[in-house]
Design a protein around this motif. Structure first.
Motif, PDB file in Angstrom:
ATOM      1  N   LEU A 100       0.834  -1.208   0.000  1.00  0.00           N
ATOM      2  CA  LEU A 100       0.000   0.000   0.000  1.00  0.00           C
ATOM      3  C   LEU A 100       0.864   1.251   0.000  1.00  0.00           C
ATOM      4  O   LEU A 100       0.749   2.117   0.867  1.00  0.00           O
ATOM      5  N   THR A 116      -3.389   6.207   0.787  1.00  0.00           N
ATOM      6  CA  THR A 116      -1.936   6.302   0.833  1.00  0.00           C
ATOM      7  C   THR A 116      -1.539   7.694   0.369  1.00  0.00           C
ATOM      8  O   THR A 116      -1.940   8.135  -0.713  1.00  0.00           O
ATOM      9  N   ALA A 146      -4.187  -0.419   8.320  1.00  0.00           N
ATOM     10  CA  ALA A 146      -4.911  -0.605   7.061  1.00  0.00           C
ATOM     11  C   ALA A 146      -6.123  -1.510   7.217  1.00  0.00           C
ATOM     12  O   ALA A 146      -6.768  -1.865   6.236  1.00  0.00           O
ATOM     13  N   VAL A 153      -9.179  -2.478   0.948  1.00  0.00           N
ATOM     14  CA  VAL A 153      -8.586  -3.601   1.663  1.00  0.00           C
ATOM     15  C   VAL A 153      -9.734  -4.466   2.171  1.00  0.00           C
ATOM     16  O   VAL A 153     -10.524  -4.036   3.012  1.00  0.00           O
ATOM     17  N   THR A 158     -11.619   1.200   2.790  1.00  0.00           N
ATOM     18  CA  THR A 158     -10.834   1.907   1.792  1.00  0.00           C
ATOM     19  C   THR A 158      -9.900   2.851   2.519  1.00  0.00           C
ATOM     20  O   THR A 158     -10.345   3.715   3.280  1.00  0.00           O
ATOM     21  N   VAL A 184       0.185   4.959   4.573  1.00  0.00           N
ATOM     22  CA  VAL A 184      -1.259   4.982   4.798  1.00  0.00           C
ATOM     23  C   VAL A 184      -1.536   6.021   5.882  1.00  0.00           C
ATOM     24  O   VAL A 184      -1.379   5.778   7.075  1.00  0.00           O
ATOM     25  N   HIS A 199      -7.137   2.848  -1.678  1.00  0.00           N
ATOM     26  CA  HIS A 199      -7.004   1.416  -1.891  1.00  0.00           C
ATOM     27  C   HIS A 199      -8.053   0.689  -1.050  1.00  0.00           C
ATOM     28  O   HIS A 199      -8.194   0.960   0.140  1.00  0.00           O
TER      29      HIS A 199
END
Length: 358
Positions: free
Chosen positions: A44, A63, A98, A52, A60, A69, A50
Motif C-alpha cells: 500500500l 496512501t 490498514a 482492503v 478503503t 497509509v 485502496h
C-alpha cells in the motif's frame, strides 16, 4: 500438416491464450512491481485510495504522496514556530492501521485525544507492515527526522519485532538486518528476494507466482524454526525468556542496540519514546496452541520494557488493553479493531503529553 501436428498447434495456441489471460488478470487485479525499493514498505505505497478486503473487514484506506497509509502531510522543512508540534509514530502494520477506516487508526485517534485534552498536535503515522526495528531506523532517517518532529514514538510489538531483527528468525530477506561486532551495529548483507531475469522483468504473472512461492517457503521455514509452533510465539517460550535460546538472545541484543541508536539519532531536539503494543495472545493471557499452555505471556513484554527504558521513556500498553475489555482485535487477522486503536490511543495521551512537556 498431420493430425498430430494440428493438435500440437491447437494445444500450444490454447496454452498461449490461457497464459495471456492469467497475465492480463494479474496485471489488472494484482499488479506486481518489477523492482522493490531498498527499504520495502509493503503493497500500500502507491498514492491514492485502496480497498482492503478480508472476511473480517472491508475498508478503503488512503496512501499519501509520501507512500504511507495516512492523510497528506505537506511540507517537510522545519515547521514554523507557531505550528502545532508534530509527532511521528513509526512501527509495523499496527501503526499502518490498514484494517480500519481512515481516522480510526492509532495515530489519528491519538491526535484527536490529545486535542480533546487541550493539546493541539499533528500526528504522522509511518507504519510499515512486517517492519522490525532495523526498518524503523531506516524510516526514522529517511522520512521522520527530515520533518523536524517534536516527538518520535516507536510502536514496538514484542510478538514480531524481536524476531524481525534477526535474519535467521525472520526468514525473509525483504528488510534490513544488523549484527553486533565489538558492540557496534553492522549492516548484514541479505540476498535478494528474487533473482532478476528477462521473464521476471516482463511477466507480472511470473513475479506473482515467484513471490507467492517464496512466501509459502518462508511460512514453512518459520513453522519449522518454531518447532511446530508459530515462530512469533517462541518469544514467550519460558526457555527463551530466561535467556537460554542463543539465536533469540542475539535478536534481543540487536534490538537493544537498534533502540539505543534510534534514541541517539533523535538527539536533544526530538524527544524519543517507545510504546509497547501487546498482541491478542498477551492481552488474553493464553494461546490456542496446546504446547504453549501455561506460558506467561507478560514476561517478554516486561523484558522489552526493560530494554527500551534503558534508552528512552517507555509506555507499556499491556495493562491498559487488559482493562479495556473485548473486541480489541480481529479474531483471525490479529490486528486492532477501531476499538483497539481507540483504547491504545487513549492510553497513550498522558505519556505523550509528558514527552511534549504539556
Amino acid at each position: 500438416m498431420s493430425r498430430a501436428g494440428r493438435r500440437f498447434v491447437a494445444l500450444l495456441a490454447g496454452l498461449v491464450v490461457a497464459l495471456s489471460g492469467v497475465e492480463v488478470g494479474v496485471r489488472v487485479f494484482a499488479p506486481q512491481p518489477v523492482a522493490q525499493a531498498p527499504l520495502l514498505r509493503g503493497m500500500l505505497t502507491e498514492p491514492g485510495d485502496h480497498r482492503v478486503q478480508t472476511p473480517e473487514y472491508d475498508v478503503t484506506v488512503h496512501t499519501n504522496s509520501d507512500g504511507f497509509v495516512d492523510g497528506e502531510w505537506g511540507g517537510g522543512a522545519e515547521p514554523p514556530r507557531n505550528a502545532p508540534p508534530e509527532i511521528v509514530v513509526i512501527g509495523d502494520s499496527f501503526v499502518q492501521a490498514a484494517q480500519v477506516a481512515p481516522g480510526l487508526g492509532y495515530g489519528a485517534q491519538l491526535q484527536a485525544d490529545l486535542a480533546a485534552a487541550g493539546v493541539e498536535t499533528r500526528v504522522r503515522s509511518m507504519g510499515v507492515p512486517g517492519a522490525g526495528t532495523a526498518t524503523a531506523l531506516g524510516v526514522l532517517d529517511r522520512w521522520a527526522l527530515p520533518r523536524h518532529p517534536a516527538v518520535v514514538l516507536l510502536g514496538f510489538l514484542v510478538a514480531n519485532d524481536v524476531l524481525n531483527n534477526h535474519p535467521l528468525l525472520e526468514g525473509k530477506d525483504d528488510k534490513p538486518f544488523y549484527t553486533l561486532r565489538n558492540g557496534q551495529l553492522v549492516p548484514v548483507e541479505a540476498a535478494d528476494l528474487v533473482t532478476d531475469s528477462p521473464l521476471w522483468r516482463w511477466s507480472a504473472a511470473w513475479r506473482w507466482a515467484t513471490r507467492t512461492w517464496t512466501l509459502r517457503q518462508v511460512a514453512e521455514r518459520r513453522l519449522a524454526l518454531g518447532e511446530g509452533l508459530p515462530l512469533d510465539l517462541r518469544v514467550h517460550d519460558p526457555r527463551c525468556v530466561a535467556g537460554v535460546c542463543p539465536t533469540w538472545e542475539e535478536a534481543w541484543a540487536v534490538t537493544d542496540a537498534l533502540i539505543a541508536e534510534m534514541a541517539r539519532r533523535c538527539g536533544p531536539e526530538t524527544r524519543f519514546g517507545v510504546v509497547l503494543f501487546p498482541d491478542r495472545t498477551q492481552v488474553e493471557g493464553r494461546s490456542d496452541w496446546p504446547a504453549a499452555a501455561g506460558w506467561d505471556f507478560s514476561r517478554a513484554q516486561a523484558r522489552a520494557a526493560q530494554v527500551a527504558a534503558a534508552h528512552a521513556p517507555t509506555l507499556d500498553l499491556l495493562p491498559t488493553l487488559k482493562q479495556a475489555g473485548g473486541d480489541l482485535y480481529f479474531p483471525k487477522d490479529g490486528h486492532w479493531t477501531a476499538r483497539g486503536h481507540a483504547a491504545a490511543a487513549a492510553g497513550s495521551v498522558e505519556f505523550v503529553r509528558g514527552l511534549l512537556g504539556r
